[in-house]
Design a protein around this motif. Structure first.
Motif, PDB file in Angstrom:
ATOM      1  N   SER A 167      61.633   2.184  31.097  1.00 34.21           N
ATOM      2  CA  SER A 167      60.861   1.393  30.085  1.00 34.21           C
ATOM      3  C   SER A 167      59.564   0.789  30.994  1.00 34.21           C
ATOM      4  O   SER A 167      58.344   0.810  30.658  1.00 34.21           O
ATOM      5  CB  SER A 167      61.540   0.197  29.721  1.00 34.21           C
ATOM      6  OG  SER A 167      62.620   0.909  29.023  1.00 34.21           O
ATOM      7  N   VAL A 168      59.602   0.596  32.030  1.00 39.66           N
ATOM      8  CA  VAL A 168      58.486  -0.340  32.963  1.00 39.66           C
ATOM      9  C   VAL A 168      57.597   0.878  33.211  1.00 39.66           C
ATOM     10  O   VAL A 168      56.354   0.700  33.061  1.00 39.66           O
ATOM     11  CB  VAL A 168      59.184  -0.744  34.303  1.00 39.66           C
ATOM     12  CG1 VAL A 168      57.833  -1.172  35.036  1.00 39.66           C
ATOM     13  CG2 VAL A 168      59.794  -2.041  33.989  1.00 39.66           C
ATOM     14  N   VAL A 169      57.709   1.956  33.634  1.00 43.04           N
ATOM     15  CA  VAL A 169      56.885   3.091  33.779  1.00 43.04           C
ATOM     16  C   VAL A 169      56.178   3.664  32.305  1.00 43.04           C
ATOM     17  O   VAL A 169      54.954   3.922  32.407  1.00 43.04           O
ATOM     18  CB  VAL A 169      57.671   4.585  34.515  1.00 43.04           C
ATOM     19  CG1 VAL A 169      56.855   5.829  34.411  1.00 43.04           C
ATOM     20  CG2 VAL A 169      58.311   4.057  35.830  1.00 43.04           C
ATOM     21  N   LEU A 170      56.996   3.649  31.376  1.00 40.74           N
ATOM     22  CA  LEU A 170      56.628   4.241  30.093  1.00 40.74           C
ATOM     23  C   LEU A 170      55.533   3.083  29.398  1.00 40.74           C
ATOM     24  O   LEU A 170      54.620   3.602  29.008  1.00 40.74           O
ATOM     25  CB  LEU A 170      57.672   4.566  29.205  1.00 40.74           C
ATOM     26  CG  LEU A 170      57.441   5.301  27.701  1.00 40.74           C
ATOM     27  CD1 LEU A 170      56.664   6.610  27.949  1.00 40.74           C
ATOM     28  CD2 LEU A 170      58.686   5.263  26.949  1.00 40.74           C
ATOM     29  N   TYR A 171      56.042   1.903  29.496  1.00 41.51           N
ATOM     30  CA  TYR A 171      55.233   0.745  28.735  1.00 41.51           C
ATOM     31  C   TYR A 171      54.337  -0.044  29.680  1.00 41.51           C
ATOM     32  O   TYR A 171      53.677  -0.987  29.035  1.00 41.51           O
ATOM     33  CB  TYR A 171      56.157   0.062  27.828  1.00 41.51           C
ATOM     34  CG  TYR A 171      56.935   0.763  27.073  1.00 41.51           C
ATOM     35  CD1 TYR A 171      56.326   1.494  26.037  1.00 41.51           C
ATOM     36  CD2 TYR A 171      58.479   0.931  27.189  1.00 41.51           C
ATOM     37  CE1 TYR A 171      57.091   2.348  25.095  1.00 41.51           C
ATOM     38  CE2 TYR A 171      59.092   1.633  26.185  1.00 41.51           C
ATOM     39  CZ  TYR A 171      58.755   2.257  25.214  1.00 41.51           C
ATOM     40  OH  TYR A 171      59.080   3.010  24.330  1.00 41.51           O
ATOM     41  N   VAL A 172      54.206   0.250  30.840  1.00 39.04           N
ATOM     42  CA  VAL A 172      53.454  -0.752  31.798  1.00 39.04           C
ATOM     43  C   VAL A 172      52.602   0.410  32.532  1.00 39.04           C
ATOM     44  O   VAL A 172      51.237   0.273  32.492  1.00 39.04           O
ATOM     45  CB  VAL A 172      54.265  -1.643  32.717  1.00 39.04           C
ATOM     46  CG1 VAL A 172      53.245  -2.520  33.475  1.00 39.04           C
ATOM     47  CG2 VAL A 172      55.134  -2.619  31.834  1.00 39.04           C
ATOM     48  N   VAL A 173      53.268   1.148  33.535  1.00 37.19           N
ATOM     49  CA  VAL A 173      52.479   1.788  34.577  1.00 37.19           C
ATOM     50  C   VAL A 173      51.735   2.814  33.848  1.00 37.19           C
ATOM     51  O   VAL A 173      50.320   2.997  34.016  1.00 37.19           O
ATOM     52  CB  VAL A 173      53.548   2.660  35.368  1.00 37.19           C
ATOM     53  CG1 VAL A 173      52.558   3.460  36.371  1.00 37.19           C
ATOM     54  CG2 VAL A 173      54.517   1.511  36.096  1.00 37.19           C
ATOM     55  N   LEU A 174      52.110   3.789  32.884  1.00 36.59           N
ATOM     56  CA  LEU A 174      51.375   4.620  32.318  1.00 36.59           C
ATOM     57  C   LEU A 174      50.206   4.089  31.355  1.00 36.59           C
ATOM     58  O   LEU A 174      49.042   4.609  31.499  1.00 36.59           O
ATOM     59  CB  LEU A 174      52.319   5.727  31.454  1.00 36.59           C
ATOM     60  CG  LEU A 174      53.255   6.682  32.236  1.00 36.59           C
ATOM     61  CD1 LEU A 174      54.343   7.540  31.581  1.00 36.59           C
ATOM     62  CD2 LEU A 174      52.565   7.268  33.542  1.00 36.59           C
ATOM     63  N   PRO A 175      50.695   3.221  30.616  1.00 35.75           N
ATOM     64  CA  PRO A 175      49.557   2.430  29.774  1.00 35.75           C
ATOM     65  C   PRO A 175      48.341   2.105  30.652  1.00 35.75           C
ATOM     66  O   PRO A 175      47.226   1.969  30.504  1.00 35.75           O
ATOM     67  CB  PRO A 175      50.098   1.572  28.834  1.00 35.75           C
ATOM     68  CG  PRO A 175      51.581   2.166  28.732  1.00 35.75           C
ATOM     69  CD  PRO A 175      51.906   2.716  30.183  1.00 35.75           C
TER      70      PRO A 175
END
Length: 339
Positions: A182-190
């Motif tokens: 979730s952190v990767v999908l919704y913080v890192v990538l955006p």
């Protein structure tokens, strides 16, 4: 502030009503939407969350981080409140109300999910709307940008550990792989996508390209937020009609959290003699939440039908009127900071 931001609570309330009605009228449609899932991530909700988060990340300017040494007290205050105070007071209030004061009205499993949703709100400091609150209080826009940029960088590394720790403390099993995803999908990538977009648009000769791009994205961001709310409350329709008091019960500790955190931060800001243009945004970013991230993670960890997802959406409903009241208070007490 545009008409959407000013009346966000109204639009969210209308989306809630629409979601409940549609959830009761077209349950098969919502069941089909819920089935589009991969690795505990609902793909439709993921797209809608990206529509909300991506425009916010485009506004983050990593070049501003080089100015962290200027007026450090305001930044330190924001970081301490966001990462060392706010998550823990939110968890404490959640436990106090749903394991204590409201225990007779909420079953233990649902109470744990409400607490989880509150924790996810508490661990996600505001990213986008704080620019609006800063503008309304005549805050220093450059300093606000520094605060947001630094917090977003810290969020990459701190969100999952703090959320996991607090969820564990409240006896909630944490699927760490899902939380990390979730952190990767919704913080890192955006954040990466936003930084790339910002850099690309700033290369041109037209200095207005970035703002024009953000203006084009804004309607899609609004659509993403309201559609997400409609879906969430559609999934929760039967539960809400059976227990309408749930929204009120969740809103009470969220309101207390907001006003208590603001009071603490505002008092400290005055004691350390910050200027009002720095103090007001520091308090606003410490008080408000990155509810888009909280909603997305709640869905990934606990599911679309969970009490955690419901709690994070109630956070959207509560936040705007609370923050407007705090903007009014900050403007009325500007003279407290005339050092």
């Amino acid at each position: 502030m545009g008409i959407f931001e000013r009346y966000l609570s109204v639009w969210v309330a209308l989306a809630i009503v629409t979601g409940v009605v549609l959830g009761l009228w077209l349950p098969n449609v919502f069941a089909m939407v819920a089935s589009f899932e991969y690795a505990h991530v609902n793909l439709i909700i993921a797209v809608l969350i990206w529509l909300m988060i991506y425009p916010m990340m485009v506004q983050v300017d990593f070049a501003a981080i080089k100015d962290v040494g200027k007026k450090p007290k305001g930044l330190v205050l924001t970081l301490v409140v966001n990462w060392l105070v706010k998550p823990f007071t939110m968890a404490l209030l959640g436990w106090l109300f749903f394991k204590g004061l409201f225990a007779e009205w909420v079953d233990p499993q649902t109470a744990s999910e409400y607490i989880a949703g509150m924790i996810l709100l508490g661990v996600a400091p505001c990213t986008a709307m704080v620019f609006v609150w800063s503008q309304l209080t005549k805050g220093d826009p450059n300093y606000t940008l520094v605060q947001v940029s630094v917090n977003d960088v810290i969020m990459i590394f701190a969100f999952a550990p703090i959320a996991g720790f607090l969820l564990g403390v409240t006896d909630i099993t944490v699927p760490w792989s899902t939380l990390a995803l979730s952190v990767v999908l919704y913080v890192v990538l955006p954040l990466i996508a936003g930084a790339f977009t910002r850099r690309t648009l700033n290369r041109g000769e037209n200095p207005q390209r970035l703002q024009q791009w953000l203006a084009r994205l804004k309607p899609w961001s609004i659509i993403g937020l309201l559609t997400t709310v409609v879906l969430l409350f559609g999934f929760q329709a039967e539960t809400i009609l059976a227990k309408p008091q749930a929204i009120v019960l969740i809103a009470i500790p969220l309101l207390i959290q907001s006003y208590v955190i603001f009071a603490i931060t505002y008092w400290v800001a005055r004691k350390i003699r910050l200027s009002h243009s720095v103090a007001a945004p520091a308090c606003m970013i410490g008080t408000s939440n990155f509810f888009e991230l909280a909603v997305a993670v709640a869905i990934s960890l606990f599911g679309l039908h969970s009490g955690a997802a419901l709690a994070t959406v109630v956070g959207v409903l509560v936040e705007v009127p609370v923050m407007l009241s705090l903007v009014w208070f900050a403007n009325r007490t500007r003279h407290w900071f005339t050092h």
